[in-house]
Write a protein that holds these residues in place. Structure first.
Motif, PDB file in Angstrom:
ATOM      1  N   CYS A 116       0.645  -0.933  -0.232  1.00  0.00           N
ATOM      2  CA  CYS A 116      -0.219  -0.238  -0.389  1.00  0.00           C
ATOM      3  C   CYS A 116       0.570   0.898   0.182  1.00  0.00           C
ATOM      4  O   CYS A 116       0.618   2.408   0.425  1.00  0.00           O
ATOM      5  N   ASP A 117       2.069   1.229  -0.377  1.00  0.00           N
ATOM      6  CA  ASP A 117       2.830   2.678  -0.835  1.00  0.00           C
ATOM      7  C   ASP A 117       3.552   2.739   0.930  1.00  0.00           C
ATOM      8  O   ASP A 117       3.055   4.141   0.896  1.00  0.00           O
ATOM      9  N   VAL A 119       4.817   4.720   3.371  1.00  0.00           N
ATOM     10  CA  VAL A 119       5.951   5.673   3.283  1.00  0.00           C
ATOM     11  C   VAL A 119       6.686   7.007   5.227  1.00  0.00           C
ATOM     12  O   VAL A 119       4.634   7.331   5.172  1.00  0.00           O
ATOM     13  N   SER A 121       6.309   9.849   6.088  1.00  0.00           N
ATOM     14  CA  SER A 121       5.856  11.371   5.760  1.00  0.00           C
ATOM     15  C   SER A 121       6.166  11.862   6.933  1.00  0.00           C
ATOM     16  O   SER A 121       6.625  13.706   6.467  1.00  0.00           O
ATOM     17  N   GLN A 179       1.829   8.070   5.591  1.00  0.00           N
ATOM     18  CA  GLN A 179       1.112   8.110   4.244  1.00  0.00           C
ATOM     19  C   GLN A 179       1.448   6.642   4.188  1.00  0.00           C
ATOM     20  O   GLN A 179       2.474   5.720   3.680  1.00  0.00           O
ATOM     21  N   MET A 180      -0.060   6.269   3.006  1.00  0.00           N
ATOM     22  CA  MET A 180      -0.410   5.458   2.270  1.00  0.00           C
ATOM     23  C   MET A 180      -1.616   5.249   1.083  1.00  0.00           C
ATOM     24  O   MET A 180      -2.315   6.651   1.804  1.00  0.00           O
ATOM     25  N   HIS A 181      -1.392   4.824   0.533  1.00  0.00           N
ATOM     26  CA  HIS A 181      -2.236   4.281  -0.477  1.00  0.00           C
ATOM     27  C   HIS A 181      -3.781   3.933  -0.171  1.00  0.00           C
ATOM     28  O   HIS A 181      -3.571   2.607   0.413  1.00  0.00           O
ATOM     29  N   ARG A 265       8.138  15.592 -11.787  1.00  0.00           N
ATOM     30  CA  ARG A 265       8.364  15.437 -10.946  1.00  0.00           C
ATOM     31  C   ARG A 265       8.971  17.214 -10.030  1.00  0.00           C
ATOM     32  O   ARG A 265       9.270  17.363  -8.960  1.00  0.00           O
ATOM     33  N   ARG A 275       6.587  16.284   0.624  1.00  0.00           N
ATOM     34  CA  ARG A 275       6.092  15.251   0.573  1.00  0.00           C
ATOM     35  C   ARG A 275       5.084  14.723   2.020  1.00  0.00           C
ATOM     36  O   ARG A 275       5.081  13.507   2.531  1.00  0.00           O
ATOM     37  N   THR A 291       0.434  11.899  -3.425  1.00  0.00           N
ATOM     38  CA  THR A 291       0.271  10.528  -3.814  1.00  0.00           C
ATOM     39  C   THR A 291       2.067   9.895  -4.160  1.00  0.00           C
ATOM     40  O   THR A 291       2.103  10.427  -4.618  1.00  0.00           O
ATOM     41  N   GLU A 292       1.886   8.622  -4.690  1.00  0.00           N
ATOM     42  CA  GLU A 292       3.094   7.660  -5.296  1.00  0.00           C
ATOM     43  C   GLU A 292       2.843   8.249  -6.329  1.00  0.00           C
ATOM     44  O   GLU A 292       3.868   8.712  -6.763  1.00  0.00           O
ATOM     45  N   ASP A 293       1.872   8.571  -6.832  1.00  0.00           N
ATOM     46  CA  ASP A 293       1.991   8.329  -8.577  1.00  0.00           C
ATOM     47  C   ASP A 293       2.503  10.539  -8.840  1.00  0.00           C
ATOM     48  O   ASP A 293       1.801  10.573  -9.575  1.00  0.00           O
TER      49      ASP A 293
END
Ligand SMILES: Cc1cc2nc3c(=O)[nH]c(=O)nc-3n(C[C@H](O)[C@H](O)[C@H](O)COP(=O)(O)OP(=O)(O)OC[C@H]3O[C@@H](n4cnc5c(N)ncnc54)[C@H](O)[C@@H]3O)c2cc1C
Length: 425
Positions: A116-117, A119, A121, A179-181, A265, A275, A291-293
């Protein structure tokens, strides 16, 4: 519109089929398939309990799949204010419980291998007015003195190195928080519970809970009735059926979110170089994160209305104007997603969890539930099994709100009051 989190997460595949018969009995029935219910079902199934989860719609289709995606430490009020109203001991107990909840989420992700990405943060609270900065400084002192030394007070110049905006007058940085998705986490949690043996029935609203003897209940649905030794109510504020006692005590408040197109980016480095998870100090403030993307997720109360498709788009326009005012570099950025959801508020913005009329319940996270709901699922699983667990939210004496039953008629008046506060303070 479908929330970004749900549109970009894999579908949940571990549920019972649409024509599967409900069992006639279960050790535990969990009502509601958000983070509270799924986490409880996972904990119960892990220790071999026969647990059935009934979800009115789809798992994580309400607040758990519609939120801003901040998983941060800290209560809804700041610690300094909480100490003033409750005293050091209780305030710090509540605060630590939220910090522990973030660690609990991380442990679940790791143990169940949920992709679930996630990180680390941190969280940056931003002063929207110069006169808000002393409040952040008081909270910084309280945090450092009592619960968390890993915090920084940033002046306006330091904030500008963290975020590409001139709109803020300082900030309070907490390094803990993740943070996660949210959609990937939610479906991953549901898959883990099912894999461990929980039977999850979607599209199965509970219509009534009828007490038999002790804590045993008949759990009634249109698909049949289950007799359960224990029942955990984990419905958040979108309660279907006859759940009068809780509906009189919880206030559903609409909150709204927009998500930009991917920024790339270079633009993201300009706008949110840190971030982090960001929140502003206004009463009707904003919350945002990348978000991750590399999209920007931007949320806020926008309007004091229930979430419906019409208010979503109107709220989306209000939010977009606020986002552009904060980040002029995003003036031409497209909005790809816009949605709303209902936050389960209590009057003192602290959760409530305990037992009423033989039914266990945990709800009222007041906008701070992506961590606490997950932790409370685990806590309630222990309590349901008669084990000891630290439950700071069994606070006794929960009064109903006068003339309130579900729909909060007084919200527009509260909205006017909060807007007035933002003008004056
Ligand atoms: C727009 C928005 C932004 C937010 N942002 C954040 C944030 O950034 N950080 C944070 O920490 N928190 C945030 N929150 C709060 C957080 O999402 C919630 O506190 C948390 O997800 C609550 O989880 P839950 O499982 O208790 O309730 P829910 O996720 O609401 O799940 C309850 C489930 O019960 C089901 N249900 C209801 N009645 C019945 C019935 N009779 N039978 C069967 N099922 C039933 C519902 O369909 C629902 O799926 C936000 C909330 C919203 C709405």
């Amino acid at each position: 519109m479908k929330p970004y989190w749900l549109a970009t997460a894999p579908a949940f595949t571990g549920g019972q089929s649409a024509d599967a018969a409900l069992p006639s009995r279960a050790d535990v029935v969990v009502v509601g398939g958000g983070f509270t219910g799924l986490s409880a079902a996972l904990s119960l199934a892990r220790v071999g309990v026969d647990v059935v989860l009934l979800e009115a719609c789809r798992v994580v289709s309400e607040a758990s799949g519609r939120n801003g995606g901040h998983t941060s430490p800290g209560t809804s009020q700041n610690l300094a204010a909480l100490i003033d109203s409750l005293g050091v001991q209780r305030a710090c107990h509540y605060y630590r419980s939220f910090s522990d909840a973030v660690a609990y989420v991380q442990a679940v992700v790791q143990t169940e291998k949920i992709d679930c990405d996630l990180v680390t943060s941190g969280k940056l609270k931003l002063a929207s007015k110069a006169k808000h900065f002393p409040g952040l400084a008081a909270n910084y002192n309280a945090l450092r003195q009592h619960v968390d030394e890993d915090v920084e007070l940033l002046d306006a110049a330091a904030v500008r190195r963290e975020i590409g905006s001139t709109a803020f007058f300082g900030g309070l940085l907490q390094h803990k928080g993740v943070q996660m998705h949210i959609g990937k986490f939610g479906t991953g949690l549901a898959e883990a519970a099912a894999r461990r043996g929980a039977r999850i029935f979607e599209q199965t609203p509970v219509t009534a809970l009828v007490r038999r003897d002790g804590d045993r209940h008949e759990v009634r649905t249109a698909r049949g009735t289950i007799v359960a030794d224990r029942v955990l109510l984990a419905t958040g504020c979108t309660m279907h059926g006859e759940l009068d006692w809780w509906q009189r005590r919880i206030v559903p408040v609409g909150s709204f979110v927009i998500v930009t197109e991917p920024l790339g980016r270079e633009l993201m480095d300009m706008v949110l170089p840190g971030r982090r998870n960001y929140v502003t100090t206004r009463t009707i403030g904003n919350y945002f994160r990348p978000t991750e993307d590399l999209r920007l997720v931007w949320g806020g109360r926008a309007r004091f209305a229930r979430s419906d498709p019409r208010s979503d788009s109107k709220s989306g326009r209000i939010l977009q104007a606020g986002m552009r005012a904060t980040f002029p570099a995003l003036a031409d950025t497209r909005i790809d997603y816009c949605w709303g959801g209902l936050v389960d508020m209590t009057t003192d913005r602290l959760p409530r969890a305990g037992k009423h009329d033989g039914v266990y319940y945990s709800l009222g996270y007041s906008g701070h539930g992506t961590q606490m709901a997950v932790q409370m699922g685990g806590v309630m699983a222990s309590l349901v099994l008669g084990q000891h667990a630290d439950n700071p939210w069994d606070r006794g004496g929960w009064a109903a709100l006068p003339k309130h039953k579900g729909e909060a008629w007084f919200l527009p008046f509260a909205g006017l009051y909060y807007r007035w506060c933002d003008l004056i303070y």
